[in-house]
Motif scaffolding. Structure first.
Motif, mmCIF file in Angstrom:
data_model
loop_
_atom_site.group_PDB
_atom_site.id
_atom_site.type_symbol
_atom_site.label_atom_id
_atom_site.label_comp_id
_atom_site.label_asym_id
_atom_site.label_seq_id
_atom_site.Cartn_x
_atom_site.Cartn_y
_atom_site.Cartn_z
ATOM 1 N N THR A 276 0.850 -1.189 0.000
ATOM 2 C CA THR A 276 0.000 0.000 0.000
ATOM 3 C C THR A 276 0.884 1.236 0.000
ATOM 4 O O THR A 276 1.594 1.494 0.967
ATOM 5 C CB THR A 276 -0.921 0.022 1.229
ATOM 6 N N THR A 277 0.855 1.949 -1.088
ATOM 7 C CA THR A 277 1.717 3.127 -1.192
ATOM 8 C C THR A 277 0.929 4.431 -1.130
ATOM 9 O O THR A 277 1.503 5.478 -0.853
ATOM 10 C CB THR A 277 2.503 3.099 -2.514
ATOM 11 N N SER A 278 -0.376 4.368 -1.394
ATOM 12 C CA SER A 278 -1.163 5.591 -1.454
ATOM 13 C C SER A 278 -2.087 5.695 -0.253
ATOM 14 O O SER A 278 -2.565 4.699 0.282
ATOM 15 C CB SER A 278 -1.984 5.640 -2.747
ATOM 16 N N ALA A 279 -2.343 6.924 0.143
ATOM 17 C CA ALA A 279 -3.254 7.175 1.254
ATOM 18 C C ALA A 279 -4.692 7.007 0.792
ATOM 19 O O ALA A 279 -5.009 7.110 -0.392
ATOM 20 C CB ALA A 279 -3.038 8.585 1.792
ATOM 21 N N MET A 280 -5.557 6.732 1.740
ATOM 22 C CA MET A 280 -6.980 6.781 1.466
ATOM 23 C C MET A 280 -7.385 8.253 1.402
ATOM 24 O O MET A 280 -7.026 9.031 2.291
ATOM 25 C CB MET A 280 -7.743 6.072 2.586
ATOM 26 N N GLU A 281 -8.091 8.642 0.341
ATOM 27 C CA GLU A 281 -8.467 10.037 0.174
ATOM 28 C C GLU A 281 -9.977 10.167 0.004
ATOM 29 O O GLU A 281 -10.592 9.459 -0.800
ATOM 30 C CB GLU A 281 -7.775 10.663 -1.039
ATOM 31 N N LEU A 282 -10.558 11.067 0.769
ATOM 32 C CA LEU A 282 -11.976 11.410 0.641
ATOM 33 C C LEU A 282 -12.068 12.854 0.161
ATOM 34 O O LEU A 282 -11.399 13.729 0.701
ATOM 35 C CB LEU A 282 -12.695 11.267 1.977
ATOM 36 N N VAL A 283 -12.878 13.099 -0.848
ATOM 37 C CA VAL A 283 -13.057 14.450 -1.379
ATOM 38 C C VAL A 283 -14.502 14.874 -1.129
ATOM 39 O O VAL A 283 -15.449 14.147 -1.457
ATOM 40 C CB VAL A 283 -12.729 14.520 -2.882
ATOM 41 N N PHE A 284 -14.651 16.062 -0.549
ATOM 42 C CA PHE A 284 -15.959 16.594 -0.206
ATOM 43 C C PHE A 284 -16.203 17.890 -0.969
ATOM 44 O O PHE A 284 -15.298 18.714 -1.117
ATOM 45 C CB PHE A 284 -16.045 16.874 1.299
ATOM 46 N N SER A 285 -17.430 18.069 -1.420
ATOM 47 C CA SER A 285 -17.831 19.295 -2.097
ATOM 48 C C SER A 285 -18.597 20.172 -1.108
ATOM 49 O O SER A 285 -19.506 19.697 -0.416
ATOM 50 C CB SER A 285 -18.716 18.969 -3.300
ATOM 51 N N VAL A 286 -18.218 21.452 -1.061
ATOM 52 C CA VAL A 286 -18.871 22.394 -0.146
ATOM 53 C C VAL A 286 -20.035 23.052 -0.883
ATOM 54 O O VAL A 286 -19.836 23.696 -1.914
ATOM 55 C CB VAL A 286 -17.887 23.454 0.362
ATOM 56 N N PRO A 287 -21.257 22.903 -0.377
ATOM 57 C CA PRO A 287 -22.426 23.461 -1.087
ATOM 58 C C PRO A 287 -22.610 24.957 -0.844
ATOM 59 O O PRO A 287 -22.006 25.544 0.061
ATOM 60 C CB PRO A 287 -23.591 22.672 -0.467
ATOM 61 N N SER A 288 -23.458 25.551 -1.670
ATOM 62 C CA SER A 288 -23.930 26.933 -1.484
ATOM 63 C C SER A 288 -22.816 27.975 -1.490
ATOM 64 O O SER A 288 -22.836 28.933 -0.711
ATOM 65 C CB SER A 288 -24.738 27.047 -0.175
ATOM 66 N N LEU A 289 -21.827 27.778 -2.356
ATOM 67 C CA LEU A 289 -20.757 28.760 -2.505
ATOM 68 C C LEU A 289 -20.787 29.338 -3.922
ATOM 69 O O LEU A 289 -21.147 28.628 -4.874
ATOM 70 C CB LEU A 289 -19.392 28.138 -2.229
ATOM 71 N N PRO A 290 -20.390 30.606 -4.099
ATOM 72 C CA PRO A 290 -20.366 31.193 -5.448
ATOM 73 C C PRO A 290 -19.450 30.433 -6.394
ATOM 74 O O PRO A 290 -19.749 30.298 -7.586
ATOM 75 C CB PRO A 290 -19.856 32.624 -5.201
ATOM 76 N N GLN A 291 -18.323 29.956 -5.863
ATOM 77 C CA GLN A 291 -17.373 29.190 -6.661
ATOM 78 C C GLN A 291 -17.237 27.784 -6.081
ATOM 79 O O GLN A 291 -17.283 27.608 -4.864
ATOM 80 C CB GLN A 291 -16.003 29.881 -6.680
ATOM 81 N N PRO A 292 -17.063 26.756 -6.939
ATOM 82 C CA PRO A 292 -16.911 25.394 -6.428
ATOM 83 C C PRO A 292 -15.708 25.279 -5.490
ATOM 84 O O PRO A 292 -14.645 25.850 -5.743
ATOM 85 C CB PRO A 292 -16.686 24.571 -7.704
ATOM 86 N N LEU A 293 -15.871 24.555 -4.416
ATOM 87 C CA LEU A 293 -14.798 24.339 -3.455
ATOM 88 C C LEU A 293 -14.833 22.894 -2.977
ATOM 89 O O LEU A 293 -15.866 22.415 -2.502
ATOM 90 C CB LEU A 293 -14.932 25.282 -2.261
ATOM 91 N N ASP A 294 -13.709 22.203 -3.131
ATOM 92 C CA ASP A 294 -13.584 20.828 -2.667
ATOM 93 C C ASP A 294 -12.608 20.762 -1.501
ATOM 94 O O ASP A 294 -11.630 21.515 -1.444
ATOM 95 C CB ASP A 294 -13.088 19.913 -3.787
ATOM 96 N N ILE A 295 -12.873 19.846 -0.583
ATOM 97 C CA ILE A 295 -11.979 19.590 0.544
ATOM 98 C C ILE A 295 -11.449 18.172 0.416
ATOM 99 O O ILE A 295 -12.230 17.217 0.298
ATOM 100 C CB ILE A 295 -12.716 19.755 1.890
#
Length: 331
Positions: free
Chosen positions: A220-239
């Motif tokens: 296992t060389t890669s981390a587990m990654e979770l991507v979240f989308s932030v709603p109700s913003l003028p511009q798209p924003l992911d965490i």
């Protein structure tokens, strides 16, 4: 609420729900949980080299209603017919003689290793390859589009399906969307079936995060990654939230109670622990965002219905869940 999140009925195809009554009960539609895929002779005898070409590619997901009049014995005939159809579409409707020399080739073949049990239908692979008009050597061909239909541990589908229908509810494609449209149109016209894009809900992405974090891999060389989308913003924003794979597995091992089975409660506890850890460090409540992508050493999945397989030994396990989601959409 949980059952509603898993049900994505397709307009005009609700009549299939009655035919799939047996599958409705078996495939994790209740809050109790999901069973992990059992070992089978099909898996034990499978040669991973025959499905290695499916790994590390982005596949777009579709659900497919049962195919009427499909016969595995006629795959060569289907390849010739589909070749003529693709050529005619590329030439904007001009008639093309079946068997005429073309600058591309269509191959339709069976993938018997790509099924969960002996009761499953063998997967069907469709490939479009381009070739130079100056060369007739197959080694000079380049695959420009691939698609495959499969059913993994979906045998309960066959309980009430009418005669002459073949159930391969999951369709995955890699290549230009224009070819997907052409091939899909041919299948729909030839076998009276219906294709629909298959999205993955945040709930089912959470299941994938939990299920895959508990899987063992040699390296296992890669981390587990979770991507979240932030709603109700003028511009798209992911965490993006990265977790060391050993930490994720250790957490899951403390949460899971019954080997071979995963419950909704366990998935909720697993995700809540990750959310609490993130909030403790960054003061951000991920529960107010939308989970849109999960990446692990096993596979990565996006809410838009994009999947990438990374480990051959877990291929059927991932396809089992995707088969369930496809069946739920057909219903």
């Amino acid at each position: 609420m949980e059952s509603a999140a898993r049900t994505l009925p397709g307009p005009g195809r609700l009549s299939w729900g009655t035919a799939f009554g047996g599958a409705h009960r078996r495939l994790g539609r209740s809050p109790s949980g999901r069973l992990l895929p059992p070992a089978s002779r099909s898996q034990e005898n499978a040669d991973p080299r025959k499905t290695a070409f499916l790994l590390r590619k982005q596949w777009t997901l579709y659900s497919v209603t049962p195919l009427y009049g499909f016969s595995e014995a006629r795959l060569r005939d289907y390849a010739r017919l589909l070749s003529a159809f693709v050529a005619a579409e590329k030439k904007k409707g001009l008639a093309v003689e079946i068997g005429a020399e073309l600058d591309f080739r269509v191959a339709v073949s069976s993938l018997p290793d790509l099924r969960g049990s002996d009761q499953d239908q063998a997967a069907i692979l469709v490939q479009l390859s381009s070739r130079s008009s100056a060369s007739r050597n197959n080694s000079d061909e380049k695959v420009i589009w691939s698609g495959w239909l499969c059913s993994v541990f979906g045998e309960d589908l066959f309980e009430n399906v009418p005669e002459n229908f073949t159930c391969l509810p999951l369709f995955l494609t890699n290549g230009a969307e224009s070819y997907t449209s052409i091939v899909g149109s041919w299948f729909q016209q030839t076998f009276d079936c219906n294709f629909r894009r298959l999205a993955i809900s945040p709930l089912n992405l959470s299941w994938m995060a939990a299920m895959w974090s508990g899987c063992k891999v040699d390296k296992t060389t890669s981390a587990m990654e979770l991507v979240f989308s932030v709603p109700s913003l003028p511009q798209p924003l992911d965490i993006s939230y990265a977790i060391h794979p050993e930490d994720a597995k250790a957490l899951w091992d403390t949460v899971q109670k019954t080997p071979g089975e995963i419950t909704q409660e366990e998935v909720d506890i697993f995700m809540d622990c990750l959310y609490s850890h993130f909030h403790r460090h960054f003061k951000i409540r991920l529960s107010a965002t939308k989970l849109v992508k999960v990446s692990t050493a096993i596979a990565s999945a996006h809410s838009d219905g994009i999947i990438k397989f990374l480990q051959s030994q877990y291929l059927t396990g991932v396809l089992m869940l995707l088969t369930e989601l496809a069946i739920s959409q057909i219903q």
